[in-house]
Design an enzyme around this catalytic site. Structure first.
Site, mmCIF file in Angstrom:
data_model
loop_
_atom_site.group_PDB
_atom_site.id
_atom_site.type_symbol
_atom_site.label_atom_id
_atom_site.label_comp_id
_atom_site.label_asym_id
_atom_site.label_seq_id
_atom_site.Cartn_x
_atom_site.Cartn_y
_atom_site.Cartn_z
ATOM 1 N N HIS A 251 -4.215 7.075 5.960
ATOM 2 C CA HIS A 251 -4.198 5.808 5.221
ATOM 3 C C HIS A 251 -5.507 5.061 5.458
ATOM 4 O O HIS A 251 -5.989 4.375 4.547
ATOM 5 C CB HIS A 251 -3.011 4.949 5.664
ATOM 6 N N HIS B 145 -9.540 0.976 -2.041
ATOM 7 C CA HIS B 145 -8.115 0.905 -1.715
ATOM 8 C C HIS B 145 -7.356 0.593 -2.998
ATOM 9 O O HIS B 145 -7.409 -0.525 -3.505
ATOM 10 C CB HIS B 145 -7.873 -0.167 -0.657
ATOM 11 N N CYS C 44 0.813 -1.224 0.000
ATOM 12 C CA CYS C 44 0.000 0.000 0.000
ATOM 13 C C CYS C 44 0.847 1.274 0.000
ATOM 14 O O CYS C 44 0.311 2.369 -0.208
ATOM 15 C CB CYS C 44 -0.924 0.023 1.210
#
Lengths: 93, 440
Positions: B330, B364, B189
């Protein structure tokens, strides 16, 4: 089995492979003639492999390398079309 | 202090719309992401969520439904300099990068899809590409495996160069004729945030004058979706008819996972002296970066690692915690992830800094998440408006979380917004923190 398999229409194989070059490899249609060499298509060795792969898929055939190695010099689109036509005819016999 | 590095242009492909209307065609697929580029800012600040459901039909398994945020993007329309077939992620990278180059004045859009580069006067050996992706090539790899194992078909000759993780970076380098460093970062990520940060370091150190940076991700294929679903981090979906606009709820009491997104974000980073020489008008700099690793667990985030990363990014930008006017979190709406980040942000930046997560909107985007969230952060600086927490309200926020959460629609900044901080905390423990600043 047909005794006399239909002959490919004159030029139809060339037209089909030219269409693949135009639609999938962004080659300008007006730069293509049956005498255009594979090495003159403006596509690199990787794309040349993809081109032959796409042609084989379009005609549902697998051209053995001993019949045609696209890396060889001097192969033009007409020769490629001829190899395809001959291969199709030979597999129908 | 080293010379500032400007963000002289940027572009994106996202589930909320892309930066180029010319490359985003409307479809009748009914997907929620079928939006035109001009809607992007409105969608972002209005809290629009592009999350919808997708069925996974794999042989021998019952149909499963998962939440995704897909892009209205036909990757077959994107051609590359190499002319080899592009992975969907690489195609998104090229599209976003073209927009970034046009935005930076380094290229012109000649037709709807035509594109002409104009980088005269720039030494190509001092132009680099720094790109990030968590599962680069996954789209093509999954399709290739399907061809072999499900259909018994042969493999395309260029499968290797389409699937290899540095394919997008290599295509970008070919496109801009960049002969400096060409790097690909895979840190889950945090991939694109790390890519941007490492490019910043290379520019500051004087190794390069200009870098094309960012990240891309395209992983919405059956095998990859099934893998994520098996990890039990996706928000649950009952069936194809479920209304999923509220599926991903970062910071909520009842948060229960995220939707997988796809897309790309691209930026032109440039040493200020060169940007001035070119007449660049951008007043936004990439001013701070830090990265580290928790080294405690593969998936469980560690607050202390995040704290160290944020402190280091502030030092790198020569800023105090009180200088930060907005945090793009995040926060992926997992129970442990949001909790760890709330604690780390509280410790480093205090409870008053406005904070939001845009995961509820984009999904995401994994390796592209950091880049896309930097786009959202730059939009915040440009519009002086804070991106929202799309699915959060005073009634639903986790009662343990005492932060200044932005409302469910974007709000104007109460005071001039000069510095924004974006967190990316990855599986594998990599933390990356970026700071962007308005240098007006």
């Amino acid at each position: 089995m047909t005794e006399n398999p239909p002959q490919p229409e004159q030029g139809s194989t060339y037209k089909a492979i030219a269409e693949i070059l135009v639609s999938k490899f962004q080659v300008e249609e007006n730069t293509l003639t049956p005498q255009t060499l594979l090495t003159e298509l403006g596509i690199d060795s990787l794309s040349l492999m993809e081109f032959v792969f796409a042609v084989e898929d379009a005609f549902n055939i697998r051209i053995p390398e001993e019949r045609l190695d696209p890396r060889e010099a001097g192969i033009d689109l007409q020769k490629l079309a001829n190899v395809i036509d001959e291969f199709i005819l030979s597999t129908k016999k | 202090m080293s010379e500032p590095v400007l963000i002289s242009g940027y572009g994106w492909v996202s589930p909320l719309g892309s930066s180029s209307a010319g490359r985003s065609k409307e479809t009748d697929s009914g997907i929620a992401g079928a939006l035109r580029s001009q809607d992007f800012d409105t969608n972002l600040f209005n809290g629009y969520s592009a999350v919808h459901s997708r069925a996974i039909d794999l042989p021998g398994q019952p149909t499963a439904y998962v939440p995704v945020a897909s892009c209205d993007f036909d990757h077959s329309l994107i051609s590359s300099v190499s002319k080899v077939p592009l992975d969907r992620g690489a195609a998104m990278a090229l599209s976003a990068a073209k927009d970034a180059l046009v935005n930076a004045g380094l290229a012109s859009q000649t037709t709807e899809t035509g594109f002409e580069l104009s980088v005269s006067g720039i030494d190509p050996t001092r132009v680099g590409v720094f790109w990030g992706s968590g599962m680069a090539g996954a789209f093509s790899f999954d399709q290739t495996a399907e061809q072999i194992y499900q259909h018994g078909k042969r493999v395309r000759p260029t499968s290797v160069v389409t699937i290899m993780p540095n394919s997008a970076a290599a295509e970008l380098a070919l496109m801009v004729k960049a002969q400096g460093a060409c790097m690909t970062y895979a840190c889950a990520c945090a991939s694109s945030s790390v890519a941007m940060g490492e490019a910043l370091r290379a520019l500051r150190a004087g190794w390069l004058d200009l870098a094309l940076v960012g990240g891309s991700e395209a992983m919405l294929t059956p095998g990859v979706l099934a893998s994520w679903n098996a990890l039990r981090v996706l928000a649950p979906v009952k069936d194809s008819q479920s209304n999923l606009s509220q599926a991903c709820r970062p910071f909520s009491q009842d948060r229960n996972g995220f939707a997988l997104g796809e897309g790309a974000g691209a930026f032109v980073l440039e040493r200020q002296s060169q940007a001035i020489r070119r007449g660049v008008k951008s007043k936004i700099s990439l001013s701070g970066y830090a990265t580290n690793c928790d080294a405690t667990h593969m998936t469980l985030p560690d607050t202390s690692g995040q704290v160290r990363a944020m402190h280091a990014a502030l030092r790198d930008a020569n800023l105090q915690a009180s200088d930060i006017g907005y945090v793009n979190a995040h926060a992926t709406a997992t129970s442990a992830g949001d909790l760890a980040e709330v604690r780390s942000v509280s410790e480093v930046l205090g409870a008053q800094v406005p904070i939001s997560s845009t995961k509820a909107q984009f999904g995401h985007m994994l390796g592209a998440a950091g880049a896309m969230e930097m786009v959202a952060s730059i939009k915040a600086l440009e519009h002086q408006t804070l991106p929202p927490n799309a699915n959060l309200s005073l009634e639903t926020v986790d009662t343990e979380f005492k932060l200044n959460f932005v409302a469910s629609k974007g709000v104007k900044a109460h005071q001039p917004l000069r510095h924004v901080l974006s967190n990316s905390f990855a599986f594998g423990g990599t933390n990356a923190v970026l700071i962007a600043s308005n240098i007006d």
